[in-house]
Structures are given as C-alpha cells and as structure tokens.
Design a protein around this motif. Structure first.
Motif, mmCIF file in Angstrom:
data_model
loop_
_atom_site.group_PDB
_atom_site.id
_atom_site.type_symbol
_atom_site.label_atom_id
_atom_site.label_comp_id
_atom_site.label_asym_id
_atom_site.label_seq_id
_atom_site.Cartn_x
_atom_site.Cartn_y
_atom_site.Cartn_z
ATOM 1 N N LEU A 99 25.814 30.953 20.621
ATOM 2 C CA LEU A 99 25.925 31.999 19.594
ATOM 3 C C LEU A 99 27.140 32.901 19.815
ATOM 4 N N GLY A 100 27.967 32.559 20.813
ATOM 5 C CA GLY A 100 29.200 33.305 21.050
ATOM 6 C C GLY A 100 29.131 34.376 22.108
ATOM 7 N N ALA A 101 28.031 34.456 22.857
ATOM 8 C CA ALA A 101 27.917 35.491 23.893
ATOM 9 C C ALA A 101 28.771 35.130 25.106
ATOM 10 N N HIS A 102 29.369 36.143 25.707
ATOM 11 C CA HIS A 102 30.142 35.958 26.929
ATOM 12 C C HIS A 102 29.435 36.557 28.146
ATOM 13 N N SER A 103 28.403 37.374 27.908
ATOM 14 C CA SER A 103 27.734 38.052 29.017
ATOM 15 C C SER A 103 26.281 38.332 28.655
ATOM 16 N N VAL A 104 25.515 38.742 29.673
ATOM 17 C CA VAL A 104 24.096 39.064 29.525
ATOM 18 C C VAL A 104 23.848 40.419 30.160
ATOM 19 N N THR A 105 22.954 41.186 29.577
ATOM 20 C CA THR A 105 22.493 42.416 30.196
ATOM 21 C C THR A 105 20.971 42.500 30.060
ATOM 22 N N LEU A 106 20.351 43.153 31.035
ATOM 23 C CA LEU A 106 18.903 43.329 31.025
ATOM 24 C C LEU A 106 18.550 44.447 31.982
ATOM 25 N N ASN A 107 17.298 44.872 31.916
ATOM 26 C CA ASN A 107 16.813 45.823 32.910
ATOM 27 C C ASN A 107 15.441 45.369 33.374
ATOM 28 N N THR A 108 15.097 45.812 34.578
ATOM 29 C CA THR A 108 13.827 45.424 35.182
ATOM 30 C C THR A 108 13.394 46.531 36.137
ATOM 31 N N TYR A 117 16.637 38.029 39.618
ATOM 32 C CA TYR A 117 17.864 38.064 38.836
ATOM 33 C C TYR A 117 19.102 38.006 39.732
ATOM 34 N N LEU A 118 19.055 38.676 40.851
ATOM 35 C CA LEU A 118 20.191 38.611 41.775
ATOM 36 C C LEU A 118 20.428 37.168 42.218
ATOM 37 N N LYS A 119 19.366 36.404 42.465
ATOM 38 C CA LYS A 119 19.490 34.995 42.859
ATOM 39 C C LYS A 119 20.062 34.144 41.733
ATOM 40 N N GLN A 120 19.923 34.613 40.488
ATOM 41 C CA GLN A 120 20.447 33.860 39.334
ATOM 42 C C GLN A 120 21.879 34.278 38.982
ATOM 43 N N GLU A 124 23.744 44.057 39.859
ATOM 44 C CA GLU A 124 23.208 45.375 39.508
ATOM 45 C C GLU A 124 24.370 46.309 39.230
ATOM 46 N N PHE A 125 24.318 46.997 38.084
ATOM 47 C CA PHE A 125 25.392 47.940 37.775
ATOM 48 C C PHE A 125 24.889 49.366 37.596
ATOM 49 N N GLY A 126 23.596 49.556 37.728
ATOM 50 C CA GLY A 126 23.072 50.910 37.636
ATOM 51 C C GLY A 126 21.568 50.925 37.790
ATOM 52 N N HIS A 127 21.048 52.102 38.002
ATOM 53 C CA HIS A 127 19.595 52.257 38.093
ATOM 54 C C HIS A 127 19.237 53.718 37.814
ATOM 55 N N GLY A 134 7.780 57.140 40.696
ATOM 56 C CA GLY A 134 8.607 56.895 41.872
ATOM 57 C C GLY A 134 9.347 55.572 41.859
ATOM 58 N N PHE A 135 9.147 54.748 40.845
ATOM 59 C CA PHE A 135 9.799 53.443 40.782
ATOM 60 C C PHE A 135 11.133 53.529 40.048
ATOM 61 N N GLN A 136 12.023 52.658 40.462
ATOM 62 C CA GLN A 136 13.370 52.581 39.929
ATOM 63 C C GLN A 136 13.432 51.587 38.761
ATOM 64 N N LEU A 137 14.190 51.920 37.725
ATOM 65 C CA LEU A 137 14.538 50.983 36.667
ATOM 66 C C LEU A 137 15.958 50.521 36.967
ATOM 67 N N VAL A 138 16.146 49.201 37.055
ATOM 68 C CA VAL A 138 17.415 48.613 37.481
ATOM 69 C C VAL A 138 18.089 47.923 36.299
ATOM 70 N N TYR A 139 19.388 48.131 36.143
ATOM 71 C CA TYR A 139 20.189 47.510 35.096
ATOM 72 C C TYR A 139 21.067 46.434 35.725
ATOM 73 N N LEU A 140 21.049 45.252 35.118
ATOM 74 C CA LEU A 140 21.808 44.117 35.644
ATOM 75 C C LEU A 140 22.639 43.473 34.537
ATOM 76 N N LYS A 141 23.675 42.746 34.942
ATOM 77 C CA LYS A 141 24.526 42.034 33.994
ATOM 78 C C LYS A 141 25.037 40.753 34.639
ATOM 79 N N LYS A 142 25.506 39.866 33.788
ATOM 80 C CA LYS A 142 26.059 38.606 34.273
ATOM 81 C C LYS A 142 27.080 38.114 33.254
#
Length: 146
Positions: A99-108, A117-120, A124-127, A134-142
């Motif tokens: 569909l023309g995507a060059h990258s992926v973003t998600l949070n967990t 996700y790190l293994k894939q 991580e670019f932010g949290h 007390g839990f962290q929300l993590v932002y990832l991209k590829k």
C-alpha cells in the motif's frame, strides 16, 4: 492589522455535524499546503486461526501518509511462542509495503509486548512513564525494507 477573534462559542457538535466531514476536510486542505494531496487511510487487518478454525490472534491497523499504524496486535496465550505474532506482524508489514508504506509505528504497554517488538526489529523512540498504575507506555517504530 487583523483583530483577534473574541466572539466564539465552544460546543459539542451534533451527530450530523460530525458525520458531515467538514472538520476533516478543512484539516486536509490545510495539510495539503504543506505535503500535497494524500489519499485516505487504508485498513490493514490480518487474523490467525487454529486447526479447528478458532480465532487465535489478529492485527488491526491502517496505512496513512506512508506509515503503517498498528492499533492492535493480540495473540491468545495458548498460541504464543509458536510464531503467530511474528507471522501476523510480517504479513501486515508486507500488506503495508504493497500500500506504499515505508515505515511502521505502534505503542505497547511495558507488560505487553515491548521485547517481542524489539526482536522484530522495532526501535523504541519514546515512552510515557506512569501512564497507568505506574506502568510505562512505549512507542516503537520500524523502517520497512523492500
């Protein structure tokens, strides 16, 4: 010299106003001045079922502005560690490339799938610390390779 707008009202729009799409069209028109016209978001949905035909996992996301945005990836606990999540993600990434995507973003959340996700190949670019209880929300991209 322009004067500041001081006479306005903040209100909850009617269902008709929301469904009219006027606000979205106005935002797109503004954006087009910077990045040119772009298409609508394209859904990317993939699911997995077991030998009995039961749903064991799935991914829901969409491609918009050349990015795959993964909204949800879930695999039943009994199906984990058998490649279901890895294959769902790889299939979605390929659909996104098509569909023309060059990258992926998600949070967990940190208790969910950060390490997966790190293994894939995700980075991580932010949290946000202490997002909930007390839990962290993590932002990832590829970046997707061809």
């Amino acid at each position: 010299m322009t004067s500041a707008m001081t006479d306005f009202e903040i209100y909850t729009p009617t269902a008709e106003e929301v469904h009219s799409g006027v606000l979205g069209r106005r935002m797109r028109q503004f954006n087009y001045g910077f990045v040119g016209e772009y298409g609508q978001s394209q859904p990317v949905w993939v699911s997995a079922r077991d030998a009995q035909g039961e749903l064991v996992g799935g991914l829901r996301g969409f491609v918009f502005l050349e990015w795959l945005n993964v909204e949800l990836l879930f695999v039943d606990e009994a199906a984990r560690h058998h490649g279901v999540g890895r294959n769902l993600l790889a299939t979605a990434e390929q659909k996104a490339r098509n569909l023309g995507a060059h990258s992926v973003t998600l949070n967990t959340f940190e208790w969910q799938a950060r390490e997966f996700y790190l293994k894939q190949g995700y980075e991580e670019f932010g949290h946000i610390d202490n997002y909930i209880q007390g839990f962290q929300l993590v932002y990832l991209k590829k970046v997707l390779t061809s």
